[in-house]
Design a protein around this motif. Structure first.
Motif, PDB file in Angstrom:
ATOM      1  N   ALA A  76      14.634  -2.470  -8.291  1.00 29.41           N
ATOM      2  CA  ALA A  76      15.791  -1.675  -7.962  1.00 29.41           C
ATOM      3  C   ALA A  76      17.066  -2.707  -7.785  1.00 29.41           C
ATOM      4  N   LEU A  77      16.922  -4.099  -7.390  1.00 23.19           N
ATOM      5  CA  LEU A  77      17.794  -5.019  -7.641  1.00 23.19           C
ATOM      6  C   LEU A  77      18.444  -4.959  -8.844  1.00 23.19           C
TER       7      LEU A  77
ATOM      8  N   LEU B 210      12.025   3.733  -9.328  1.00 21.36           N
ATOM      9  CA  LEU B 210      13.063   3.328  -8.634  1.00 21.36           C
ATOM     10  C   LEU B 210      14.032   4.227  -7.810  1.00 21.36           C
ATOM     11  N   GLN B 211      14.200   5.481  -8.483  1.00 16.95           N
ATOM     12  CA  GLN B 211      14.787   6.321  -7.732  1.00 16.95           C
ATOM     13  C   GLN B 211      14.209   6.726  -6.363  1.00 16.95           C
ATOM     14  N   THR B 212      12.992   6.984  -6.384  1.00 20.49           N
ATOM     15  CA  THR B 212      12.003   7.259  -5.283  1.00 20.49           C
ATOM     16  C   THR B 212      12.143   6.112  -4.171  1.00 20.49           C
TER      17      THR B 212
ATOM     18  N   LEU C  36      15.939   6.102  -2.693  1.00 21.01           N
ATOM     19  CA  LEU C  36      16.616   7.210  -2.223  1.00 21.01           C
ATOM     20  C   LEU C  36      15.747   7.987  -1.306  1.00 21.01           C
ATOM     21  N   ARG C  37      14.134   7.824  -1.393  1.00 21.69           N
ATOM     22  CA  ARG C  37      13.365   8.527  -0.695  1.00 21.69           C
ATOM     23  C   ARG C  37      12.463   7.619   0.285  1.00 21.69           C
ATOM     24  N   THR C  38      11.577   6.834  -0.364  1.00 23.68           N
ATOM     25  CA  THR C  38      10.354   6.204   0.603  1.00 23.68           C
ATOM     26  C   THR C  38      11.302   5.010   1.115  1.00 23.68           C
TER      27      THR C  38
ATOM     28  N   ASN D  46       0.888  -1.454  -0.052  1.00 26.30           N
ATOM     29  CA  ASN D  46       0.036  -0.071  -0.169  1.00 26.30           C
ATOM     30  C   ASN D  46       0.921   1.381  -0.007  1.00 26.30           C
ATOM     31  N   LYS D  47       2.078   1.269   0.296  1.00 27.01           N
ATOM     32  CA  LYS D  47       3.046   2.451   0.415  1.00 27.01           C
ATOM     33  C   LYS D  47       4.005   2.373  -0.563  1.00 27.01           C
ATOM     34  N   GLY D  48       4.871   3.245  -0.718  1.00 29.50           N
ATOM     35  CA  GLY D  48       5.853   3.431  -1.406  1.00 29.50           C
ATOM     36  C   GLY D  48       5.742   4.002  -2.972  1.00 29.50           C
ATOM     37  N   VAL D  49       4.206   3.994  -3.319  1.00 31.10           N
ATOM     38  CA  VAL D  49       4.190   4.306  -4.849  1.00 31.10           C
ATOM     39  C   VAL D  49       4.709   5.652  -5.107  1.00 31.10           C
ATOM     40  N   ALA D  50       5.573   5.920  -6.010  1.00 30.65           N
ATOM     41  CA  ALA D  50       5.907   7.351  -6.481  1.00 30.65           C
ATOM     42  C   ALA D  50       4.845   8.130  -6.815  1.00 30.65           C
ATOM     43  N   PRO D  51       4.915   9.196  -6.603  1.00 33.57           N
ATOM     44  CA  PRO D  51       3.894  10.491  -7.147  1.00 33.57           C
ATOM     45  C   PRO D  51       4.044  10.355  -8.707  1.00 33.57           C
TER      46      PRO D  51
END
Length: 83
Positions: free
Chosen positions: A36-37, A18-20, A23-25, A7-12
């Motif tokens: 990402a891997l 992948l960057q979001t 590096l962020r979430t 439910n979380k982590g979806v980039a706006p």
């Protein structure tokens, strides 16, 4: 220290997923983790790709079929190794 969440982590919209995630979430689901891997492996020159499919289904023995839905979808990293 990454967190798995459906439910979380979806980039706006407009962000790079992948960057979001990296590096962020630091929160996402199988597509984020596998992507990402594979990105990091390829950056190191290791052949890899993302595989997708379904990991289970519901059997209907009467109709001799399986039913799949969005909750059974999955993504994983595939890495070429020397045999």
């Amino acid at each position: 220290h990454f967190t798995y969440s459906r439910n979380k982590g979806v980039a706006p919209a407009g962000d790079l997923p992948l960057q979001t995630f990296l590096l962020r979430t630091k929160c996402g689901f199988c597509q984020h983790i596998a992507g990402a891997l594979v990105l990091l492996l390829r950056m190191k020159g290791i052949p890899a790709r993302v595989g997708t499919g379904y990991f289970s289904g519901t059997a209907d023995e009467k109709r001799q079929t399986f039913f799949f839905n969005s909750t059974t979808g999955h993504a994983w990293a595939e890495v070429l190794t020397d045999a």
